[in-house]
Design an enzyme around this catalytic site. Sequence first.
Site, short mmCIF file in Angstrom:
data_model
loop_
_atom_site.label_atom_id
_atom_site.label_comp_id
_atom_site.label_asym_id
_atom_site.label_seq_id
_atom_site.Cartn_x
_atom_site.Cartn_y
_atom_site.Cartn_z
N GLU A 1 19.49 -17.00 -5.72
CA GLU A 1 19.05 -15.72 -6.28
C GLU A 1 18.60 -15.90 -7.74
O GLU A 1 17.61 -15.32 -8.17
CB GLU A 1 20.19 -14.69 -6.15
CG GLU A 1 19.92 -13.33 -6.75
CD GLU A 1 18.76 -12.56 -6.13
OE1 GLU A 1 18.19 -13.00 -5.11
OE2 GLU A 1 18.39 -11.52 -6.70
N HIS B 1 20.03 -35.29 -2.44
CA HIS B 1 19.11 -35.52 -1.32
C HIS B 1 17.68 -35.11 -1.66
O HIS B 1 16.90 -34.82 -0.77
CB HIS B 1 19.61 -34.76 -0.08
CG HIS B 1 21.00 -35.14 0.31
ND1 HIS B 1 21.30 -36.39 0.84
CD2 HIS B 1 22.18 -34.49 0.21
CE1 HIS B 1 22.60 -36.46 1.06
NE2 HIS B 1 23.17 -35.32 0.67
N ARG C 1 5.51 -0.20 -5.85
CA ARG C 1 5.39 -0.95 -4.60
C ARG C 1 4.45 -2.15 -4.78
O ARG C 1 4.43 -3.04 -3.94
CB ARG C 1 4.82 -0.06 -3.49
CG ARG C 1 5.70 1.14 -3.20
CD ARG C 1 4.95 2.15 -2.37
NE ARG C 1 4.66 1.66 -1.04
CZ ARG C 1 5.38 1.94 0.04
NH1 ARG C 1 6.41 2.72 -0.06
NH2 ARG C 1 5.04 1.46 1.21
N ASN D 1 -1.99 2.48 5.75
CA ASN D 1 -0.97 1.46 5.41
C ASN D 1 -0.66 0.70 6.68
O ASN D 1 -0.56 1.32 7.75
CB ASN D 1 0.35 2.12 4.98
CG ASN D 1 0.33 2.58 3.56
OD1 ASN D 1 -0.71 2.55 2.90
ND2 ASN D 1 1.47 3.02 3.08
N GLY D 2 -0.45 -0.61 6.57
CA GLY D 2 -0.11 -1.41 7.75
C GLY D 2 -1.17 -2.45 8.03
O GLY D 2 -2.02 -2.73 7.16
N CYS E 1 0.82 -1.22 0.00
CA CYS E 1 0.00 0.00 0.00
C CYS E 1 0.85 1.26 0.00
O CYS E 1 1.96 1.27 0.53
CB CYS E 1 -0.88 0.02 1.24
SG CYS E 1 -1.99 -1.37 1.35
N GLU F 1 10.08 -14.98 -9.95
CA GLU F 1 9.31 -13.75 -9.78
C GLU F 1 9.09 -13.01 -11.09
O GLU F 1 8.06 -12.37 -11.28
CB GLU F 1 9.87 -12.85 -8.67
CG GLU F 1 11.27 -12.33 -8.86
CD GLU F 1 11.79 -11.54 -7.66
OE1 GLU F 1 11.02 -11.13 -6.78
OE2 GLU F 1 13.02 -11.33 -7.60
N LYS G 1 7.43 -4.19 -4.00
CA LYS G 1 8.84 -3.80 -3.87
C LYS G 1 9.23 -3.66 -2.41
O LYS G 1 10.30 -4.06 -1.99
CB LYS G 1 9.05 -2.46 -4.60
CG LYS G 1 10.47 -1.92 -4.52
CD LYS G 1 11.39 -2.70 -5.42
CE LYS G 1 12.81 -2.22 -5.38
NZ LYS G 1 13.72 -3.31 -5.84
N LYS H 1 14.89 -14.93 -9.00
CA LYS H 1 14.66 -13.99 -10.11
C LYS H 1 13.79 -14.65 -11.16
O LYS H 1 12.86 -14.06 -11.68
CB LYS H 1 15.98 -13.54 -10.77
CG LYS H 1 16.81 -12.56 -9.99
CD LYS H 1 16.35 -11.13 -10.12
CE LYS H 1 15.71 -10.55 -8.92
NZ LYS H 1 16.11 -10.58 -7.60
N TRP I 1 -2.65 -2.84 -1.64
CA TRP I 1 -2.14 -4.19 -1.90
C TRP I 1 -2.84 -5.06 -0.87
O TRP I 1 -2.58 -4.94 0.33
CB TRP I 1 -0.63 -4.20 -1.71
CG TRP I 1 0.06 -5.44 -2.16
CD1 TRP I 1 0.50 -5.73 -3.41
CD2 TRP I 1 0.42 -6.57 -1.35
NE1 TRP I 1 1.10 -6.97 -3.43
CE2 TRP I 1 1.07 -7.50 -2.18
CE3 TRP I 1 0.26 -6.89 0.00
CZ2 TRP I 1 1.56 -8.72 -1.72
CZ3 TRP I 1 0.74 -8.10 0.46
CH2 TRP I 1 1.39 -9.00 -0.40
C1 G6P Z 1 10.48 -7.75 -1.55
C2 G6P Z 1 11.12 -7.38 -2.88
C3 G6P Z 1 12.45 -8.11 -3.03
C4 G6P Z 1 13.35 -7.79 -1.85
C5 G6P Z 1 12.67 -8.11 -0.50
C6 G6P Z 1 13.45 -7.53 0.66
O1 G6P Z 1 10.10 -9.08 -1.57
O2 G6P Z 1 10.27 -7.70 -3.95
O3 G6P Z 1 13.07 -7.71 -4.22
O4 G6P Z 1 14.52 -8.53 -1.94
O5 G6P Z 1 11.38 -7.49 -0.46
O6 G6P Z 1 13.42 -6.13 0.57
P1 G6P Z 1 14.48 -5.16 1.19
O7 G6P Z 1 14.02 -3.80 0.75
O8 G6P Z 1 14.39 -5.33 2.67
O9 G6P Z 1 15.80 -5.51 0.66
#
Ligand code: G6P
Length: 606
Positions: free
Chosen positions: A476, A499, A27, A102-103, A2, A483, A601, A480, A76
């Site tokens: 990672e 395993h 966001r 928000n929250g 949000c 997502e 984000k 990627k 959101w």
């Molecule tokens: C969300 C974002 C990720 C990010 C994670 C942690 O899931 O989509 O890209 O790695 O939050 O965010 P931060 O801002 O704490 O690195």
Amino acid sequence: MCGILAYTGKGNIRNIVKKGLKSLEYRGYDACGYAFAYDNNISIKKEVGKNKIESLTDSLPEYVEKNVYLLSHTRWATHGDNTEKNAHPHYDCKKNIFLVHNGIIENYNEIKNDLLASGHKFIGSTDTEAIPHILESIDYISTPEKIFEILQGSFACVFLDKKQPFKLFIFRRKSPLIVGKDKNTLFISSDMQTLSLFCNKFIEIKENIFYQLDTKNIYILPENKKIIYSFTISSFFNKKEIESEKENIFMKNEIWQQPETIKKNIPILQSLINEPASKLNKFIKKCKFPERIIIAGCGTSWHAGLIGKIYLERFSKIITQVEYASEFRYNNPVFNKNTWFFALSQSGETADTIGAMELAKLFNIPIIGIVNNPLSTIDKNSDFSFHLNVGTEIGVAATKSFTMQILILFMLSLFFAKDKKEEKKKFISAIYELPEKIKEVLNKEDELKQIVEEYFLSSSNAIFLGRGYNYPTALEGALKMKEISYIHAEGSSAAEMKHGPLALVDKNLPVVFIVGNKNDITYEKIISNMHEVKSRNGKILSIVNQREKKIDSLPSDKVLILPETIPELTPIINVVALQIISFYAGILKGCDVDKPRNLAKSVTVE
Ligand code: G6P
């Protein structure tokens, strides 16, 4: 997640809200809405679905002569379906109070049941709707503290009240909210980036204090005490980047910026570490040398922490543990005297990382923030902050922030390493070569695109494997891929393959081995792991960091040769290729790579 944009004063309403809400889009959101008071009439509108900011804001007037009191929101969904009834602003029974939030209100069920019993009518199923009904039932002007006694959880709220014309009210706990000032207007937002589009003077909104705003001033209730604006921000946020409306450009730009972000930060980090009078060195003098480090983060930041652990243990000989912030905060962790706590976060606003940091603070140990957003909650509440200094990162998937987190952790581990003078020299010269080597990876764009076409487009699953430094790189790479392209991908240590994940291997499953270079301690081991997959007919893509004879004999269907560097820095080189691969997998599958579905984000709720 949000986002809030509100303002009091004059201006082109339609432009302000459009620009503000668009800058909050990154966001992640499922619905949006606004309410504004003008001449003591309140107008409200909501739209459900993605990409609705245009149609929402087109319904706003362009300009009105008098002052406007406006609040707007991107939602959101956390509690309740994505429907108009659950979108913000929410209102009370008499439709006097209009509020955005928000929250998460953790005790909303309890509050709602009490309010229902005393005759209040609810129309939706969100936690937020309880707040305007509480405000309706208390005298918040003379006893504002009541709201903080009733609400549990995190909240940043802005509201209008027909019975209190020519004012906006705001209050918060845990969730951020900032007020900015321009000539004739006060702006309020949950996001510093959004605020910096409109003004450059800001004031921090304190927790559990109830504020009232007119068009010029901010007052604290109930005393009606006027507050003075206190600080100004630097030019960290790039207005052009934030305002860009082109689709699918942020992630690509951010990947391609990495030679520059690394290049500009190497000397900055070096002087921080080397100069005796640097802020870091002054800070260190005040603390005891760490015997143990706890790194907490989420998502990509957690992956960077895993690489940091190897550096810190190998070079600094400091016991390091890496934790998901979300789990750590509820596991009754043990802190001993000379423990340091690192909060790793691009946004500096991830609720779980903030929660873990608050817990660590109770033990009076040094708190180090490694953040991209200056003035974020983690930055402000750390004893010492490293700034990633990579500029705004708008694409939901972290890219340039990840490579900088790794570099900072590497340089920090060298800083803590007591001897190893010669080795350090070798490392520093390899660091200086990084920008050019990343450019070489970027130049492989066509080859990487072709790999996507050959390997990933026809598959709905993929496996990424690595060892040592490149085990987190594999995690990672898989993150990627899922997502950005929605291809299900699993990351694992290549050694752990036997395993479990090996059961998935058949001739159709793409298996990516991040091999590293021949000087890496696990080089021979990972090649044995490749044989294990090949003997089960796996479709192997291997990523290596040097051109050498052995490559021809690798049990691989395709070998991607990336620039050579020291083993320690291979994750930085390799992840750039993996970012490009997932970017093209997303693009070629027609996905919104900048705003993947369901993701945000900045994850500002637990
Ligand atoms: C969300 C974002 C990720 C990010 C994670 C942690 O899931 O989509 O890209 O790695 O939050 O965010 P931060 O801002 O704490 O690195």
